[in-house]
Design an enzyme around this catalytic site. Structure first.
Site, PDB file in Angstrom:
ATOM      1  N   GLU A  52       0.789  -1.207  -0.062  1.00  0.00           N
ATOM      2  CA  GLU A  52      -0.143  -0.007  -0.079  1.00  0.00           C
ATOM      3  C   GLU A  52       0.741   1.200  -0.003  1.00  0.00           C
ATOM      4  OE1 GLU A  52      -2.200  -2.927   2.721  1.00  0.00           O
ATOM      5  OE2 GLU A  52      -0.255  -2.513   1.946  1.00  0.00           O
ATOM      6  N   GLU A 298      10.609 -33.665  -0.430  1.00  0.00           N
ATOM      7  CA  GLU A 298      10.983 -34.318  -1.700  1.00  0.00           C
ATOM      8  C   GLU A 298      11.649 -35.881  -1.354  1.00  0.00           C
ATOM      9  OE1 GLU A 298      13.368 -32.295  -4.358  1.00  0.00           O
ATOM     10  OE2 GLU A 298      12.869 -30.196  -3.634  1.00  0.00           O
ATOM     11  N   GLY A 300      11.430 -40.097  -0.489  1.00  0.00           N
ATOM     12  CA  GLY A 300      11.058 -41.314  -1.057  1.00  0.00           C
ATOM     13  C   GLY A 300       9.662 -42.000  -0.564  1.00  0.00           C
ATOM     14  N   ARG A 302       8.989 -44.205   1.688  1.00  0.00           N
ATOM     15  CA  ARG A 302       8.855 -44.393   3.058  1.00  0.00           C
ATOM     16  C   ARG A 302       8.545 -43.089   3.601  1.00  0.00           C
ATOM     17  NH1 ARG A 302      12.858 -48.019   6.643  1.00  0.00           N
ATOM     18  NH2 ARG A 302      11.780 -49.526   5.267  1.00  0.00           N
TER      19      ARG A 302
END
Length: 372
Positions: A52, A298, A300, A302
């Site tokens: 603003e 990111e 795997g 598991r």
């Protein structure tokens, strides 16, 4: 029609702050007089001028009697910058069109009521859905005190993230890889499991997208046995990005932990699950204490399964490549969740699909609820 066009411009301006305003929200503002844009601005970085103030500064004397379009309710409190409410009143704005209220309890509704009390007309809710989606991280963290968690993966059309031998580079194409680095740029922290470190030896730095970044996101490795190789790339470049190795008591040898700390990494001993893994809720709590408002996973199969089972994931971003690996020993996107019936499935909503080079990007939110 003009109202929507001006607010869309304000939203486009706000998006320029992606990845640079945390823990503040992204905000865009546009000053319009006699149908013409006379001022515009966006919040660039925490501690710098608000949208603003920048828009009003550009408009100058033309702001008197004009309409201000802003993507988030103007603030009323003194922080590192002055209250926007005072700037709006001082400029002589006659009307404010605001996309949404600010969930921050220091502001929530006070900016709107303060404007109305002084005779400024306020309209609330224009393109609110778009504004909420833009600031989904800020909203989640402000309302719950917990980071917004995005689970990102690249997989084949049949849901595999690696071949049986662990090979995964590269399932997705160049555009998707740049997108992955853009997600890292926007996040406060990025997380992988020790399996990913062993298989791919990632750096988890932002290399393909440099815009607006001073330092990479906090890097987190889930490593319950402190098995991380001391030559791992993720332990390098501590001046560019901090590294956290999250382990569980006893967390391997104290000598290994000492060597990792000497290299500049931080070792956190956190509560473990019944399966001996790092507790995701405990990790999320610790990240919150570090001021992390957004976490990118990111992992795997598991790690993905653990995060989803723990209920900490807010959003899934899946890049689907036009290839098939088949079943057997090819590695799936998610390890077995123990779900036996369809009614037990994890529900996703607000699904969005987008072509990304040769691949398709699928984005959806976890669980039931309104679209952010």
């Amino acid at each position: 029609m003009d109202d929507a066009r001006h607010m869309l411009l304000a939203l486009d301006l706000a998006r320029k702050g992606l990845g640079t305003t945390s823990p503040n929200p992204m905000v865009g503002a546009v000053v319009v007089k006699s149908g013409k844009v006379v001022g515009q601005g966006y919040h660039r970085r925490a501690g710098e001028a608000h949208a603003e103030a920048l828009a009003l500064g550009m408009a100058g004397k033309k702001a008197k009697g004009a309409t201000l379009y802003v993507t988030l309710e103007p603030c009323v409190h003194q922080g590192r910058t002055p209250p926007c409410l005072e700037a709006i009143l001082g400029a002589g704005i006659k009307e404010v069109v605001c996309a949404m209220k600010d969930p921050n309890p220091l502001v929530n509704g006070l900016g709107i009521s303060g404007l109305r009390k002084t005779g400024v007309k306020v309209r609330l809710g224009l393109l609110e859905g778009e504004a909420r989606r833009l600031n989904e991280v800020y909203i989640k963290f402000t309302e719950t005190g917990r980071p917004f968690v995005t689970l990102k993966t690249a997989m084949t059309l049949d849901g595999r993230i690696a071949a049986p031998n662990g090979e995964s580079q590269w399932i997705s194409g160049a555009e998707a890889l740049r997108f992955a680095h853009e997600l890292r740029r926007r996040a406060d922290a990025v997380l992988v499991g020790i399996g990913t470190v062993m298989a791919d030896d990632p750096q988890l730095t932002v290399r393909l997208v440099k815009k607006g970044i001073k330092k990479g996101p906090l890097r987190v490795v889930l490593d319950s046995r402190l098995a991380i190789p001391e030559k791992a790339l993720i332990l390098k470049e501590q001046d560019q990005a901090r590294t956290i190795v999250a382990t569980t008591p006893p967390g391997g040898s104290s000598a290994k932990a000492g060597r990792l700390r000497a290299m500049g990494a931080e070792v956190w001993e956190l509560r473990k699950t019944t399966r001996g893994q790092v507790s995701f809720p405990n990790l999320i709590k610790r990240l919150r204490e570090e001021g992390v408002t957004s976490l990118l996973i990111e992992g795997g199969s598991r790690v993905n399964a653990s995060a989803l089972s723990a209920g900490v994931v807010d959003k899934v971003c899946a890049v689907v490549a036009p290839m098939l690996l088949g079943g057997g020993k090819a590695i799936p996107f998610i390890e077995d969740l123990g779900i036996q019936l369809l009614r037990g499935a994890i529900q996703l909503h607000s699904l969005k699909a987008e072509k990304m080079g040769r691949d398709i990007l699928l984005e959806a939110y976890v669980g039931k609820g309104r679209t952010r």
